[in-house]
Design a protein around this motif. Structure first.
Motif, PDB file in Angstrom:
ATOM      1  N   GLY A  47      -8.378  13.906  -0.811  1.00 59.67           N
ATOM      2  CA  GLY A  47      -8.449  12.338  -1.472  1.00 59.67           C
ATOM      3  C   GLY A  47      -9.645  12.554  -2.413  1.00 59.67           C
ATOM      4  N   PRO A  48      -9.181  11.916  -3.019  1.00 60.97           N
ATOM      5  CA  PRO A  48      -8.227  10.806  -3.397  1.00 60.97           C
ATOM      6  C   PRO A  48      -7.314  11.088  -4.430  1.00 60.97           C
ATOM      7  N   MET A  49      -6.036  10.116  -3.696  1.00 64.54           N
ATOM      8  CA  MET A  49      -4.740  11.031  -4.164  1.00 64.54           C
ATOM      9  C   MET A  49      -4.327   9.499  -5.075  1.00 64.54           C
ATOM     10  N   SER A  50      -4.422  10.039  -6.000  1.00 65.90           N
ATOM     11  CA  SER A  50      -3.005   8.614  -6.866  1.00 65.90           C
ATOM     12  C   SER A  50      -1.939   8.292  -6.575  1.00 65.90           C
ATOM     13  N   LEU A  51      -1.153   6.663  -6.852  1.00 66.29           N
ATOM     14  CA  LEU A  51      -0.127   6.157  -5.872  1.00 66.29           C
ATOM     15  C   LEU A  51       1.071   6.462  -7.469  1.00 66.29           C
ATOM     16  N   ARG A  52       0.042   6.503  -8.652  1.00 62.46           N
ATOM     17  CA  ARG A  52       0.344   6.157  -9.655  1.00 62.46           C
ATOM     18  C   ARG A  52       1.379   7.857 -10.337  1.00 62.46           C
ATOM     19  N   ALA A  53       2.401   7.943 -10.665  1.00 64.09           N
ATOM     20  CA  ALA A  53       3.756   9.338 -10.725  1.00 64.09           C
ATOM     21  C   ALA A  53       2.386   9.574 -12.092  1.00 64.09           C
ATOM     22  N   GLU A  54       2.501  10.979 -12.502  1.00 58.98           N
ATOM     23  CA  GLU A  54       1.545  11.436 -13.126  1.00 58.98           C
ATOM     24  C   GLU A  54       1.759  12.104 -14.407  1.00 58.98           C
ATOM     25  N   ALA A  59       5.713   3.531   1.791  1.00 55.13           N
ATOM     26  CA  ALA A  59       4.834   2.543   1.412  1.00 55.13           C
ATOM     27  C   ALA A  59       4.245   2.505   0.052  1.00 55.13           C
ATOM     28  N   PHE A  60       4.103   3.213  -0.673  1.00 54.81           N
ATOM     29  CA  PHE A  60       3.409   3.685  -1.752  1.00 54.81           C
ATOM     30  C   PHE A  60       3.443   2.352  -2.817  1.00 54.81           C
ATOM     31  N   ASP A  61       5.270   2.225  -3.220  1.00 55.16           N
ATOM     32  CA  ASP A  61       5.597   1.401  -4.685  1.00 55.16           C
ATOM     33  C   ASP A  61       4.679  -0.512  -3.700  1.00 55.16           C
ATOM     34  N   GLU A  62       4.567  -1.184  -2.414  1.00 57.67           N
ATOM     35  CA  GLU A  62       4.125  -1.350  -1.934  1.00 57.67           C
ATOM     36  C   GLU A  62       2.543  -1.916  -2.041  1.00 57.67           C
ATOM     37  N   LEU A  63       2.219  -0.942  -1.605  1.00 56.05           N
ATOM     38  CA  LEU A  63       0.383  -0.300  -2.413  1.00 56.05           C
ATOM     39  C   LEU A  63       0.403  -0.498  -3.294  1.00 56.05           C
ATOM     40  N   LEU A  64       1.323  -0.750  -3.940  1.00 51.48           N
ATOM     41  CA  LEU A  64       0.618  -0.327  -5.735  1.00 51.48           C
ATOM     42  C   LEU A  64       0.252  -2.598  -6.150  1.00 51.48           C
ATOM     43  N   GLU A  65       1.524  -2.789  -5.559  1.00 50.45           N
ATOM     44  CA  GLU A  65       2.304  -3.980  -5.726  1.00 50.45           C
ATOM     45  C   GLU A  65       0.803  -5.200  -5.082  1.00 50.45           C
ATOM     46  N   GLY A  66       0.202  -4.712  -4.561  1.00 51.46           N
ATOM     47  CA  GLY A  66      -0.820  -4.730  -3.559  1.00 51.46           C
ATOM     48  C   GLY A  66      -2.015  -4.687  -4.491  1.00 51.46           C
ATOM     49  N   GLY A  67      -2.800  -4.150  -5.495  1.00 55.55           N
ATOM     50  CA  GLY A  67      -3.460  -3.488  -6.236  1.00 55.55           C
ATOM     51  C   GLY A  67      -3.801  -2.352  -5.616  1.00 55.55           C
ATOM     52  N   ILE A  68      -3.695  -1.545  -4.887  1.00 48.80           N
ATOM     53  CA  ILE A  68      -3.886   0.135  -4.608  1.00 48.80           C
ATOM     54  C   ILE A  68      -3.636   0.811  -5.514  1.00 48.80           C
ATOM     55  N   GLU A  69      -4.418   1.385  -5.832  1.00 48.42           N
ATOM     56  CA  GLU A  69      -4.417   2.721  -6.753  1.00 48.42           C
ATOM     57  C   GLU A  69      -4.302   4.117  -6.662  1.00 48.42           C
ATOM     58  N   ARG A  70      -5.183   4.137  -5.340  1.00 51.73           N
ATOM     59  CA  ARG A  70      -5.215   5.483  -4.500  1.00 51.73           C
ATOM     60  C   ARG A  70      -5.559   5.539  -3.299  1.00 51.73           C
ATOM     61  N   VAL A  71      -5.632   6.994  -2.741  1.00 55.29           N
ATOM     62  CA  VAL A  71      -5.764   6.326  -1.152  1.00 55.29           C
ATOM     63  C   VAL A  71      -6.791   8.134  -1.137  1.00 55.29           C
ATOM     64  N   ASN A  72      -6.587   7.928   0.350  1.00 53.64           N
ATOM     65  CA  ASN A  72      -7.725   8.794   0.996  1.00 53.64           C
ATOM     66  C   ASN A  72      -7.078   8.800   2.729  1.00 53.64           C
ATOM     67  N   LEU A  73      -6.530   9.970   3.161  1.00 57.71           N
ATOM     68  CA  LEU A  73      -6.061  10.563   4.260  1.00 57.71           C
ATOM     69  C   LEU A  73      -7.702  11.246   4.838  1.00 57.71           C
ATOM     70  N   PHE A  74      -7.421  10.491   6.161  1.00 58.72           N
ATOM     71  CA  PHE A  74      -9.012  10.513   7.330  1.00 58.72           C
ATOM     72  C   PHE A  74      -7.898  10.704   8.790  1.00 58.72           C
ATOM     73  N   GLU A  75      -8.587  11.908   9.030  1.00 55.33           N
ATOM     74  CA  GLU A  75      -8.288  11.910  10.799  1.00 55.33           C
ATOM     75  C   GLU A  75      -9.899  11.755  11.271  1.00 55.33           C
TER      76      GLU A  75
END
Length: 64
Positions: free
Chosen positions: A57-64, A34-50
């Motif tokens: 996180g935060p984890m960038s969705l862009r290639a470093e 889903a990362f490509d679709e998320l980036l297109e929607g303006g999402i740059e980073r994500v955090n995983l919660f349980e």
């Protein structure tokens, strides 16, 4: 316990979250597709919660 991704924009502001997943394996599998679709929607980073606990996180969705 619900596992979900919290979304952040470029400024680091929380701008929503994913659906709830049964476990980390399902959540991590989904983010891999889903990362490509998320980036297109303006999402740059994500955090995983349980539940209320930050797993990582935060984890960038862009290639470093």
């Amino acid at each position: 316990m619900a596992v979900f991704w919290q979304y952040e924009n470029e400024s680091g502001e929380s701008i929503g979250q994913s659906e709830n997943f049964e476990d980390r394996v399902a959540a991590e599998g989904w983010i891999g597709t889903a990362f490509d679709e998320l980036l297109e929607g303006g999402i740059e980073r994500v955090n995983l919660f349980e539940g209320a606990d930050l797993v990582y996180g935060p984890m960038s969705l862009r290639a470093e």
